[in-house]
Design an enzyme around this catalytic site. Structure first.
Site, PDB file in Angstrom:
ATOM      1  N   TYR A 163      -6.038 -15.504   0.540  1.00 29.97           N
ATOM      2  CA  TYR A 163      -4.870 -14.644   0.288  1.00 29.97           C
ATOM      3  C   TYR A 163      -4.174 -14.339   1.613  1.00 29.97           C
ATOM      4  O   TYR A 163      -4.839 -14.067   2.609  1.00 29.97           O
ATOM      5  CB  TYR A 163      -5.254 -13.308  -0.352  1.00 29.97           C
ATOM      6  CG  TYR A 163      -4.107 -12.357  -0.207  1.00 29.97           C
ATOM      7  CD1 TYR A 163      -4.124 -11.374   0.767  1.00 29.97           C
ATOM      8  CD2 TYR A 163      -2.940 -12.529  -0.954  1.00 29.97           C
ATOM      9  CE1 TYR A 163      -3.021 -10.552   0.973  1.00 29.97           C
ATOM     10  CE2 TYR A 163      -1.829 -11.722  -0.752  1.00 29.97           C
ATOM     11  CZ  TYR A 163      -1.879 -10.732   0.212  1.00 29.97           C
ATOM     12  OH  TYR A 163      -0.776  -9.949   0.427  1.00 29.97           O
ATOM     13  N   HIS A 222      -7.326  -7.805  -0.895  1.00 29.03           N
ATOM     14  CA  HIS A 222      -6.706  -8.285  -2.124  1.00 29.03           C
ATOM     15  C   HIS A 222      -7.672  -8.371  -3.291  1.00 29.03           C
ATOM     16  O   HIS A 222      -7.666  -9.348  -4.079  1.00 29.03           O
ATOM     17  CB  HIS A 222      -6.026  -9.639  -1.883  1.00 29.03           C
ATOM     18  CG  HIS A 222      -4.668  -9.732  -2.506  1.00 29.03           C
ATOM     19  ND1 HIS A 222      -4.418 -10.453  -3.644  1.00 29.03           N
ATOM     20  CD2 HIS A 222      -3.492  -9.143  -2.172  1.00 29.03           C
ATOM     21  CE1 HIS A 222      -3.138 -10.315  -3.976  1.00 29.03           C
ATOM     22  NE2 HIS A 222      -2.555  -9.531  -3.113  1.00 29.03           N
TER      23      HIS A 222
HETATM   24  C1  GCO Z   1       0.900  -6.922  -0.264  1.00 23.85           C
HETATM   25  C2  GCO Z   1       0.598  -7.584  -1.557  1.00 23.85           C
HETATM   26  C3  GCO Z   1       1.446  -8.739  -1.924  1.00 23.85           C
HETATM   27  C4  GCO Z   1       1.206  -9.160  -3.375  1.00 23.85           C
HETATM   28  C5  GCO Z   1       2.475  -9.685  -4.011  1.00 23.85           C
HETATM   29  C6  GCO Z   1       2.281 -10.032  -5.480  1.00 23.85           C
HETATM   30  O1  GCO Z   1       0.040  -6.175   0.201  1.00 23.85           O
HETATM   31  O2  GCO Z   1       2.001  -7.076   0.225  1.00 23.85           O
HETATM   32  O3  GCO Z   1      -0.759  -7.736  -1.701  1.00 23.85           O
HETATM   33  O4  GCO Z   1       1.288  -9.787  -1.080  1.00 23.85           O
HETATM   34  O5  GCO Z   1       0.203 -10.116  -3.449  1.00 23.85           O
HETATM   35  O6  GCO Z   1       3.443  -8.721  -3.894  1.00 23.85           O
HETATM   36  O7  GCO Z   1       3.456 -10.463  -6.047  1.00 23.85           O
HETATM   37 MG    MG Z   2      -1.675  -5.939  -0.942  1.00 24.86          MG
END
Ligand code: GCO
Ligand code: MG
Length: 462
Positions: free
Chosen positions: A206, A266
């Site tokens: 992520y 995440h």
């Molecule tokens: C963050 C988030 C995003 C989300 C995304 C989903 O902390 O900015 O985790 O990266 O994953 O907005 O659409």
């Molecule tokens: Mg986030």
């Protein structure tokens, strides 16, 4: 000079000019005086919602949902964010086919009642689609309220408690060194807070590009749809949890102690992995560690809190009060990360901000690319006027986004600064927005979610 200009000039000069100088209160309240007052507030008579439009646009290749509320007062419109990027078309339907006929003709001033009655109108409630739809209208009505008052929104929310909102910069990469260099780039631009995300070697990660080997051409299942027996993007928490302390050791050694470092887990680890991870990261004094667990495991936070002193941020996936109230009132988190359109807009968000202050929780509203500049501007108004502000996500707006959303808040020396204009300070260029239509589906959203699996084929939570 029309009513709004008259009001703007009067309010910029402060409310006092509404009551002309008189040497006695009686004088001040004389018919002549009240005439001025009458004249001044005449325009504040009921202005109605004349139309509600939904604009789908993707200036930065991210599907955004914008709401335009048009009123019975010529030229007076409001803009709001209803962005649920993974389900943009459904939000559009919720607005056009349900909220719009329900709200046409309503008095634009009744923001709270419009929120509450819209909330009840579907009988079943508390979901991401309907809340985003309501958010679009809600933020637009606050924009209108600010324009009618002739004040920037932060003024209506109580005025500034700080000159700007400290922002965090996103630094990511496939190697420790690459992230280090990106972090330095953000620090060089004046950011004091940097979120750092690195790929877990060999896995779909992520917040950083995947370094998983691409399946060889002709390998079994390559043409089949991904599923439990045919996993493709693979993620395993073990290697990630073992790697992360080394990553932060590298960054602290290279970047020093001054810079505030943030990281987003995440929602990808178990309770025990989360506890061990937090303990192993304590020496690196993170500003916050975000979303260790998914909302489905909210009760894990009670156990985590007893085991670690690392600052915890949580909440971008929250929709309902049932999810965020326990974590706030039991002081189980340090930062509330709600995506304000996912809970219904500015009206509920300002309540969450006020509530959080009493439990020592600071705000760090969710602000990635799939929150439009209108959401950022609404969050910024709240952040400038709330004592318990933590940090603002995001460091800049893409060129095309700034052209479509005229008046995006400026980011200078790592601070997001208010537009000193009535309302949100942003006007949407509808013609230009139409030049960036959201990509026609399928896919109707970025297949980032629900497609990453463990080696054994089990789908992971984001
Ligand atoms: C963050 C988030 C995003 C989300 C995304 C989903 O902390 O900015 O985790 O990266 O994953 O907005 O659409
Ligand atoms: Mg986030």
């Amino acid at each position: 000079m029309n009513r709004r200009d008259a009001l703007t000039s009067m309010s910029m000069a402060g409310g006092a000019s509404l009551i002309p100088a008189a040497d006695t209160l009686a004088g001040a309240l004389s018919p002549a005086a009240s005439e001025t007052f009458e004249q001044a507030v005449r325009g504040t008579g009921p202005v109605k919602i004349r139309d509600i439009k939904t604009i789908l646009t993707a200036p930065n290749r991210i599907r955004l949902v914008v709401v335009k509320v048009e009123t019975t007062e010529p030229g007076l419109v409001g803009w709001g964010c209803a962005t649920f990027t993974q389900r943009a078309l459904v939000v559009q339907t919720a607005i056009n086919d349900y909220l719009k006929p329900f709200l046409i003709g309503r008095n634009v001033d009744e923001i709270e009642d419009i929120w509450q009655s819209s909330y009840m109108s579907s009988y079943w409630r508390n979901g991401p689609v309907l809340f985003n739809a309501m958010s679009g209208v809600d933020i637009a009505l606050w924009d209108i309220k600010g324009k009618r008052a002739g004040m920037p929104l932060y003024q209506l929310l109580g005025g500034k408690v700080r000159h700007g909102a400290d922002c965090y910069y996103h630094a990511s990469g496939a190697s420790f060194t690459e992230v280090e260099e990106n972090a330095r780039a953000g620090m060089a631009r004046g950011f004091r807070h940097v979120r750092v995300q690195v790929s877990t070697p060999g896995y779909a990660s992520y917040g950083a590009r995947s370094t998983a080997p691409a399946p060889a051409a002709g390998s079994p299942g390559i043409d089949e749809v991904v599923g439990p027996t045919n996993p493709r993007a693979i993620w395993e928490p073990g290697p990630y949890v073992r790697m992360l302390p080394k990553f932060f050791e590298h960054l602290r050694t290279k970047l020093g102690d001054e810079v505030e470092l943030l990281h987003d887990v995440h929602e990808r680890v178990t309770l025990n992995q989360g506890i061990n991870l937090c303990k192993s990261l304590e020496p690196y004094r993170l500003f916050f560690l975000e979303d260790p667990f998914p909302p489905e495991d909210n009760d894990h936070f009670r156990l985590l809190r007893q085991q670690t002193s690392i600052p915890i941020a949580m909440g971008e996936l929250f929709n309902t009060q049932h999810e965020y109230l326990p974590l706030i009132k039991e002081r189980l988190i340090d930062f509330i990360r709600i995506h304000i359109s996912q809970i219904g807009g500015l009206s509920p968000a300002r309540k969450v901000a006020a509530l959080s202050e009493y439990f020592g929780v600071r705000t760090a509203w969710h602000g990635p690319g799939d929150a439009s500049p209108l959401a950022h501007a609404a969050q910024l108004a709240l952040e400038l006027a709330s004592y318990n502000f933590g940090v603002h996500e995001g460091g800049s707006f893409a060129k095309e986004t700034q052209e479509v959303f005229v008046g995006c808040p400026e980011v200078k020396d790592g601070y997001m600064l208010a537009q000193e204009k009535p309302g949100l300070g942003i006007e949407v260029d509808e013609k230009l927005a139409a030049k960036f239509p959201i990509p026609a589906g399928p896919p109707n959203f970025d297949y980032s979610w629900g497609t990453t699996r463990r080696k054994d084929g089990t789908v992971i939570r984001p």
